[in-house]
Design a protein around this motif. Structure first.
Motif, PDB file in Angstrom:
ATOM      1  N   GLY A 170      19.876  15.858 -15.934  1.00 29.28           N
ATOM      2  CA  GLY A 170      19.950  14.604 -16.655  1.00 29.28           C
ATOM      3  C   GLY A 170      19.158  13.524 -15.942  1.00 29.28           C
ATOM      4  O   GLY A 170      18.544  13.766 -14.900  1.00 29.28           O
ATOM      5  N   LEU A 171      19.177  12.349 -16.523  1.00 30.12           N
ATOM      6  CA  LEU A 171      18.453  11.206 -15.970  1.00 30.12           C
ATOM      7  C   LEU A 171      19.304   9.958 -16.028  1.00 30.12           C
ATOM      8  O   LEU A 171      20.048   9.757 -16.989  1.00 30.12           O
ATOM      9  CB  LEU A 171      17.181  10.910 -16.778  1.00 30.12           C
ATOM     10  CG  LEU A 171      15.994  11.841 -16.682  1.00 30.12           C
ATOM     11  CD1 LEU A 171      14.915  11.392 -17.658  1.00 30.12           C
ATOM     12  CD2 LEU A 171      15.445  11.892 -15.262  1.00 30.12           C
ATOM     13  N   GLN A 172      19.180   9.136 -15.004  1.00 32.11           N
ATOM     14  CA  GLN A 172      19.688   7.769 -15.091  1.00 32.11           C
ATOM     15  C   GLN A 172      18.476   6.892 -15.382  1.00 32.11           C
ATOM     16  O   GLN A 172      17.509   6.878 -14.628  1.00 32.11           O
ATOM     17  CB  GLN A 172      20.360   7.314 -13.799  1.00 32.11           C
ATOM     18  CG  GLN A 172      20.871   5.883 -13.921  1.00 32.11           C
ATOM     19  CD  GLN A 172      21.790   5.507 -12.793  1.00 32.11           C
ATOM     20  OE1 GLN A 172      22.827   6.127 -12.610  1.00 32.11           O
ATOM     21  NE2 GLN A 172      21.407   4.483 -12.044  1.00 32.11           N
ATOM     22  N   LEU A 173      18.552   6.188 -16.503  1.00 32.05           N
ATOM     23  CA  LEU A 173      17.455   5.344 -16.966  1.00 32.05           C
ATOM     24  C   LEU A 173      17.795   3.885 -16.728  1.00 32.05           C
ATOM     25  O   LEU A 173      18.910   3.451 -17.033  1.00 32.05           O
ATOM     26  CB  LEU A 173      17.211   5.575 -18.457  1.00 32.05           C
ATOM     27  CG  LEU A 173      16.967   7.036 -18.844  1.00 32.05           C
ATOM     28  CD1 LEU A 173      17.086   7.208 -20.341  1.00 32.05           C
ATOM     29  CD2 LEU A 173      15.616   7.495 -18.340  1.00 32.05           C
ATOM     30  N   GLN A 174      16.853   3.172 -16.181  1.00 29.76           N
ATOM     31  CA  GLN A 174      17.012   1.729 -16.020  1.00 29.76           C
ATOM     32  C   GLN A 174      16.062   1.067 -17.005  1.00 29.76           C
ATOM     33  O   GLN A 174      14.847   1.251 -16.927  1.00 29.76           O
ATOM     34  CB  GLN A 174      16.686   1.308 -14.590  1.00 29.76           C
ATOM     35  CG  GLN A 174      16.937  -0.163 -14.339  1.00 29.76           C
ATOM     36  CD  GLN A 174      16.736  -0.514 -12.869  1.00 29.76           C
ATOM     37  OE1 GLN A 174      16.755   0.338 -11.990  1.00 29.76           O
ATOM     38  NE2 GLN A 174      16.550  -1.777 -12.615  1.00 29.76           N
ATOM     39  N   TRP A 175      16.648   0.330 -17.946  1.00 34.41           N
ATOM     40  CA  TRP A 175      15.891  -0.332 -19.004  1.00 34.41           C
ATOM     41  C   TRP A 175      15.903  -1.839 -18.796  1.00 34.41           C
ATOM     42  O   TRP A 175      16.960  -2.415 -18.513  1.00 34.41           O
ATOM     43  CB  TRP A 175      16.528  -0.046 -20.365  1.00 34.41           C
ATOM     44  CG  TRP A 175      16.465   1.372 -20.807  1.00 34.41           C
ATOM     45  CD1 TRP A 175      17.404   2.343 -20.609  1.00 34.41           C
ATOM     46  CD2 TRP A 175      15.402   1.983 -21.537  1.00 34.41           C
ATOM     47  NE1 TRP A 175      17.000   3.513 -21.170  1.00 34.41           N
ATOM     48  CE2 TRP A 175      15.777   3.326 -21.753  1.00 34.41           C
ATOM     49  CE3 TRP A 175      14.191   1.522 -22.035  1.00 34.41           C
ATOM     50  CZ2 TRP A 175      14.956   4.217 -22.452  1.00 34.41           C
ATOM     51  CZ3 TRP A 175      13.376   2.408 -22.725  1.00 34.41           C
ATOM     52  CH2 TRP A 175      13.761   3.739 -22.932  1.00 34.41           C
ATOM     53  N   ASN A 176      14.766  -2.466 -18.976  1.00 36.94           N
ATOM     54  CA  ASN A 176      14.707  -3.918 -19.101  1.00 36.94           C
ATOM     55  C   ASN A 176      14.693  -4.191 -20.596  1.00 36.94           C
ATOM     56  O   ASN A 176      13.774  -3.771 -21.309  1.00 36.94           O
ATOM     57  CB  ASN A 176      13.451  -4.485 -18.442  1.00 36.94           C
ATOM     58  CG  ASN A 176      13.514  -4.438 -16.940  1.00 36.94           C
ATOM     59  OD1 ASN A 176      14.593  -4.272 -16.359  1.00 36.94           O
ATOM     60  ND2 ASN A 176      12.387  -4.570 -16.289  1.00 36.94           N
ATOM     61  N   VAL A 177      15.737  -4.864 -21.050  1.00 34.72           N
ATOM     62  CA  VAL A 177      15.904  -5.124 -22.478  1.00 34.72           C
ATOM     63  C   VAL A 177      15.810  -6.622 -22.712  1.00 34.72           C
ATOM     64  O   VAL A 177      16.428  -7.421 -21.997  1.00 34.72           O
ATOM     65  CB  VAL A 177      17.272  -4.611 -22.983  1.00 34.72           C
ATOM     66  CG1 VAL A 177      17.414  -4.870 -24.471  1.00 34.72           C
ATOM     67  CG2 VAL A 177      17.445  -3.136 -22.654  1.00 34.72           C
ATOM     68  N   SER A 178      15.049  -6.978 -23.720  1.00 35.69           N
ATOM     69  CA  SER A 178      14.943  -8.376 -24.124  1.00 35.69           C
ATOM     70  C   SER A 178      15.325  -8.466 -25.593  1.00 35.69           C
ATOM     71  O   SER A 178      14.741  -7.767 -26.431  1.00 35.69           O
ATOM     72  CB  SER A 178      13.502  -8.864 -23.914  1.00 35.69           C
ATOM     73  OG  SER A 178      13.369 -10.193 -24.342  1.00 35.69           O
ATOM     74  N   LEU A 179      16.344  -9.290 -25.893  1.00 37.16           N
ATOM     75  CA  LEU A 179      16.744  -9.493 -27.279  1.00 37.16           C
ATOM     76  C   LEU A 179      16.035 -10.725 -27.817  1.00 37.16           C
ATOM     77  O   LEU A 179      16.150 -11.821 -27.256  1.00 37.16           O
ATOM     78  CB  LEU A 179      18.255  -9.681 -27.400  1.00 37.16           C
ATOM     79  CG  LEU A 179      19.125  -8.500 -27.003  1.00 37.16           C
ATOM     80  CD1 LEU A 179      20.585  -8.791 -27.300  1.00 37.16           C
ATOM     81  CD2 LEU A 179      18.684  -7.231 -27.685  1.00 37.16           C
ATOM     82  N   SER A 202      12.809   2.617 -14.806  1.00 29.39           N
ATOM     83  CA  SER A 202      12.873   3.786 -13.925  1.00 29.39           C
ATOM     84  C   SER A 202      13.655   4.910 -14.584  1.00 29.39           C
ATOM     85  O   SER A 202      14.433   4.682 -15.512  1.00 29.39           O
ATOM     86  CB  SER A 202      13.514   3.428 -12.575  1.00 29.39           C
ATOM     87  OG  SER A 202      14.881   3.136 -12.731  1.00 29.39           O
ATOM     88  N   ALA A 203      13.419   6.120 -14.075  1.00 27.81           N
ATOM     89  CA  ALA A 203      14.131   7.315 -14.539  1.00 27.81           C
ATOM     90  C   ALA A 203      14.419   8.158 -13.299  1.00 27.81           C
ATOM     91  O   ALA A 203      13.503   8.691 -12.676  1.00 27.81           O
ATOM     92  CB  ALA A 203      13.292   8.095 -15.540  1.00 27.81           C
ATOM     93  N   THR A 204      15.696   8.252 -12.942  1.00 27.86           N
ATOM     94  CA  THR A 204      16.105   8.948 -11.729  1.00 27.86           C
ATOM     95  C   THR A 204      16.878  10.215 -12.098  1.00 27.86           C
ATOM     96  O   THR A 204      17.862  10.137 -12.846  1.00 27.86           O
ATOM     97  CB  THR A 204      17.013   8.029 -10.878  1.00 27.86           C
ATOM     98  OG1 THR A 204      16.330   6.787 -10.649  1.00 27.86           O
ATOM     99  CG2 THR A 204      17.373   8.677  -9.558  1.00 27.86           C
ATOM    100  N   PRO A 205      16.442  11.374 -11.576  1.00 31.31           N
ATOM    101  CA  PRO A 205      17.154  12.621 -11.889  1.00 31.31           C
ATOM    102  C   PRO A 205      18.610  12.572 -11.406  1.00 31.31           C
ATOM    103  O   PRO A 205      18.915  12.008 -10.358  1.00 31.31           O
ATOM    104  CB  PRO A 205      16.372  13.689 -11.122  1.00 31.31           C
ATOM    105  CG  PRO A 205      15.021  13.095 -10.904  1.00 31.31           C
ATOM    106  CD  PRO A 205      15.250  11.615 -10.743  1.00 31.31           C
ATOM    107  N   LEU A 206      19.491  13.172 -12.209  1.00 34.86           N
ATOM    108  CA  LEU A 206      20.908  13.287 -11.869  1.00 34.86           C
ATOM    109  C   LEU A 206      21.205  14.719 -11.438  1.00 34.86           C
ATOM    110  O   LEU A 206      20.662  15.675 -12.005  1.00 34.86           O
ATOM    111  CB  LEU A 206      21.782  12.936 -13.070  1.00 34.86           C
ATOM    112  CG  LEU A 206      21.710  11.500 -13.559  1.00 34.86           C
ATOM    113  CD1 LEU A 206      22.432  11.367 -14.898  1.00 34.86           C
ATOM    114  CD2 LEU A 206      22.310  10.562 -12.527  1.00 34.86           C
ATOM    115  N   GLU A 207      22.097  14.847 -10.472  1.00 40.27           N
ATOM    116  CA  GLU A 207      22.523  16.173 -10.044  1.00 40.27           C
ATOM    117  C   GLU A 207      23.173  16.885 -11.236  1.00 40.27           C
ATOM    118  O   GLU A 207      23.987  16.308 -11.957  1.00 40.27           O
ATOM    119  CB  GLU A 207      23.531  16.030  -8.901  1.00 40.27           C
ATOM    120  CG  GLU A 207      23.871  17.330  -8.231  1.00 40.27           C
ATOM    121  CD  GLU A 207      24.775  17.133  -7.030  1.00 40.27           C
ATOM    122  OE1 GLU A 207      25.779  17.859  -6.951  1.00 40.27           O
ATOM    123  OE2 GLU A 207      24.478  16.246  -6.192  1.00 40.27           O
ATOM    124  N   GLY A 208      22.795  18.112 -11.453  1.00 42.07           N
ATOM    125  CA  GLY A 208      23.365  18.884 -12.552  1.00 42.07           C
ATOM    126  C   GLY A 208      22.567  18.762 -13.843  1.00 42.07           C
ATOM    127  O   GLY A 208      22.929  19.345 -14.849  1.00 42.07           O
TER     128      GLY A 208
END
Length: 151
Positions: free
Chosen positions: A122-131, A114-120
Motif C-alpha cells: 500500500g501507499l501513504q499519500l500526502q496531498w496538498n488540497v486547495s478548495l 508524496s507517496a510512501t510505501p506501507l509495510e504489507g
C-alpha cells in the motif's frame, strides 16, 4: 474521474497536480444537517435572517463542513483499480482562508506531494488540497491530507 491501474501509476505523479474535482454546491440544508450532527449551531451558519445582517451578508458553511467534503472530492475524482481500500489517515495542516456563503460552489485541486510505501502493501499519500469557491480569487480552505491506500 481519473483512473490509475496501480498504486505505482499514482505514485509516479508525485509533485504533480493530479486532479480537479467537479463543482459541489453548498446548501442551507447541508449546513443545518452539519450543525445538527456536530452541535455547532452558531447563528452565522443556521439563522438565515440574522446572518443576512452579519459580517458576511448571508449564512456561511462551517469550516469543518468544507473540510469534510475532502472525502467526497477524492472519491469522485480519483480511482486506483488495484486498491482494495482506502482510509483517511489524518491532516497535517488546515487553514480556512475565506468564508463559504450558502449557495456557493466548491471544487478541489489535488496535488500529490508524496507517496510512501506501507509495510504489507500500500501507499501513504500526502496531498496538498486547495478548495476553490467559484468566483473567488483565494482558496476557502487549504489542507495537507494524508490518505492510505491498500493493495
Amino acid at each position: 474521474m481519473k483512473t490509475f491501474n496501480t498504486l505505482a501509476d499514482l505514485a509516479a505523479c508525485v509533485g504533480q497536480d493530479v486532479a480537479l474535482s467537479e463543482w459541489v454546491e453548498i446548501t442551507q440544508e447541508q449546513v443545518n444537517q452539519f450543525a445538527q450532527a456536530t452541535g455547532d449551531h452558531q447563528w452565522i451558519h443556521v439563522n438565515v435572517e440574522r446572518a443576512k445582517q452579519g459580517p458576511f451578508g448571508a449564512p456561511i458553511a462551517h469550516g469543518f463542513l468544507s473540510l469534510s467534503l475532502l472525502s467526497q472530492f477524492f472519491d469522485k475524482t480519483i480511482v486506483v483499480t488495484e486498491a482494495r481500500m482506502g482510509v483517511n489517515y489524518g491532516l497535517n495542516k488546515v487553514r480556512f482562508m475565506a468564508p463559504v456563503p450558502v449557495g456557493s460552489r466548491l471544487r478541489a485541486h489535488l496535488h500529490l506531494k508524496s507517496a510512501t510505501p506501507l509495510e504489507g502493501g500500500g501507499l501513504q499519500l500526502q496531498w496538498n488540497v486547495s478548495l476553490e469557491r467559484e468566483g473567488s480569487d483565494k482558496p476557502v480552505c487549504v489542507a495537507e491530507s494524508l490518505v492510505r491506500l491498500y493493495a
